[in-house]
Design an enzyme around this catalytic site. Structure first.
Site, short mmCIF file in Angstrom:
data_model
loop_
_atom_site.label_atom_id
_atom_site.label_comp_id
_atom_site.label_asym_id
_atom_site.label_seq_id
_atom_site.Cartn_x
_atom_site.Cartn_y
_atom_site.Cartn_z
N SER A 20 -9.73 -3.29 0.67
CA SER A 20 -8.56 -3.87 1.32
C SER A 20 -7.77 -4.67 0.30
O SER A 20 -8.18 -4.80 -0.86
CB SER A 20 -8.99 -4.77 2.48
N LYS A 21 -6.64 -5.21 0.76
CA LYS A 21 -5.69 -5.87 -0.14
C LYS A 21 -6.31 -6.94 -1.02
O LYS A 21 -5.87 -7.16 -2.14
CB LYS A 21 -4.54 -6.47 0.66
N ARG A 22 -7.35 -7.60 -0.50
CA ARG A 22 -7.88 -8.69 -1.34
C ARG A 22 -8.59 -8.15 -2.59
O ARG A 22 -8.90 -8.87 -3.51
CB ARG A 22 -8.79 -9.61 -0.54
#
Ligand code: GLU
Length: 482
Positions: A254-256
């Site tokens: 995911s984006k993190r």
């Protein structure tokens, strides 16, 4: 089922292409192309609440840029169109009604309030099948009165449903765990759970390739195939793509973890070919080979389903970077310049030989976005410390470098042909005449003009890039700073 393999990619237009989705598209495409099959693109946009302007274009553009071409789909056409689900609304209603007639589905007239109450009570954990056994008369009456309705799938109340997934093996579920899920919503649009089955059947899909979040819902879809009396397709569920967390664990990418969409990666300067090559290996490996580099055409030849892994793959940005640098190195100069020059033109003054600067970086970047940082020393005369003149290997000290620079300056000022070869010859000649190591002379000059220790290119290459005036000014500045 036809002998020819037919697969599809069925994205929901969300506005961006997650790398995991792109891998699904790629594997689905490769599975069919490795066996001379057909590949379909179908846009699954029946969730009108989640409509995102321009989202379909993002999908089309991504497939175009990655070279995943489809035999049937939006814009291309085909005998089983339309390929955008919102344009197929009437087809689904017709098929849902067939299941109502055969006793595999039913009209549900429960109001939103009733469902909310049920939900709030939460002692059942789902729909209580209130309308499952309404009499035909009651149904007819409700319909005649124009009562809003949904159509639900009538799940068997006993027994088990199973299928064999090509990657995960047998998946079995107790029918008591299955909800009478909605097939057609009150707005007349179908749910994914229903319409993708109808479409996969009507479009002749033989192998359903998708993410493993659908692994345990697939028994429900199998029951739909059975209810229609259709032959079930093969199922190929793909393991999740994971990202490395700061604490060393892994979790769903995911984006993190970093850029997770194809567009973001392209924007960061990754080449589509490198991205495709890298993600091809995230869950698949070639048979009897340790080869890592594959063009799309090669992948089409060597891809095979039996080499798919069910272990989750971890997306490694460093590895992608490495692939990218290898792909950048392999770019023909002309293609490389096409991509590098806009970045260089945007920041460099005209006295700089921009093309030469770009070429110095060709083998030294792992993403185009690194260019800006790499050329910052060209754009300004950055502050420096005279410690940089000290170099063990060349036996230089600031004092020695000072002398070298002072002696070279008039020679360079007199040079007319400001080209790498002439500059190199001049400095070599000076080294020989002054009985110094050429390395020491190059070191002194390179530090003086670049004002940093690590540079793309040597002293004379950099001076050529800077041009005569800027080079001389930088040398004079360096001398004045001792
Ligand atoms: N539209 C679904 C998704 O994007 C497709 C799943 C499937 O391939 O069946 O998740």
């Amino acid at each position: 089922m036809s002998d020819i393999i037919k697969t599809r990619f069925a994205p929901s237009p969300t506005g961006f292409m997650h790398i995991g989705n792109l891998r699904t598209a790629l594997y689905s495409y490769l599975l069919s192309k490795s066996q001379n099959g057909k590949f379909i693109l179908r846009i699954e946009d029946t969730d009108q609440e989640r409509f995102v302007e321009g989202a379909t274009d993002v999908i089309l553009k991504t497939l175009e840029m990655t070279g995943i071409d489809y035999d049937e789909g939006p814009g291309v056409g085909g005998e089983n169109g339309p390929y955008i689900q919102s344009e197929r609304k009437n087809i689904y209603i017709e098929y849902a009604k067939k299941l109502v007639e055969s006793g595999h589905a039913y009209y549900c007239f429960c109001t939103a309030e009733r469902l909310k109450e049920l939900h709030d009570k939460n002692d059942f954990g789902g729909y209580d099948r209130h309308c499952r056994d309404l009499s035909p008369e009651e149904v007819a009456k409700n319909l005649a009165e124009g009562k809003p309705y949904v159509i639900r799938q009538k799940m068997p109340l006993t027994g088990k449903t199973s299928y064999v997934d090509e990657v995960y093996g047998e998946v079995e579920i107790d029918n008591t765990e299955l909800q009478d899920q909605i097939m057609i919503k009150a707005d007349g649009f179908p749910t994914y759970n229903f319409c993708h089955v109808v479409d996969d059947y009507l479009m002749g899909v033989t192998h359903v390739v998708r993410g493993n979040e659908y692994l345990t819902s697939t028994p429900k879809y199998c029951l739909l195939y059975d209810a229609f009396g259709w032959e079930r397709p093969h199922y190929v569920h793909l393991p999740l793509l994971m990202g490395k967390d700061a604490d060393g664990n892994v979790s769903k990418l995911s984006k993190r973890h970093g850029a997770v969409s194809f567009q973001d990666l392209v924007e960061k300067g990754y080449l589509p070919e490198a991205i495709v090559n890298y993600i091809a290996l995230l869950g698949w490996s070639p048979k009897d080979s340790t080869e890592e580099f594959f063009t799309m055409d090669e992948l089409k030849k060597v891809f095979s389903m039996d080499m798919l892994s069910k272990a989750p793959s971890v997306f490694d940005y460093e590895k992608l970077k490495w692939f990218n640098s290898e792909y950048i190195k392999k770019l023909p100069a002309e293609k490389y310049l096409e991509m590098a020059m806009p970045i260089i033109n945007e920041s460099c003054e005209d006295y700089i030989d921009k093309e030469k600067l770009a070429m110095l970086l060709h083998t030294r970047i792992s993403a185009f976005s690194e260019i800006r940082e790499q050329i910052s020393f060209v754009l300004e005369r950055i502050p420096m410390s005279s410690d940089l003149y000290t170099n063990k290997k060349n036996k230089t000290t600031p004092e020695i470098c000072k002398t070298i620079l002072e002696e070279c300056l008039p020679l360079l000022e007199a040079l007319e042909d400001w080209k790498n070869d002439s500059l190199f010859a001049l400095l070599k000649q000076y080294a020989a005449d002054s009985e110094r190591k050429a390395g020491a002379v190059m070191w002194a000059v390179r530090i003086a003009v670049a004002r940093q220790a690590v540079t793309p290119g040597g002293a004379t290459e950099l001076m050529e890039v800077f041009g005569k005036q800027e080079s001389i000014e930088r040398l004079k500045l360096a001398i004045s700073e001792f």
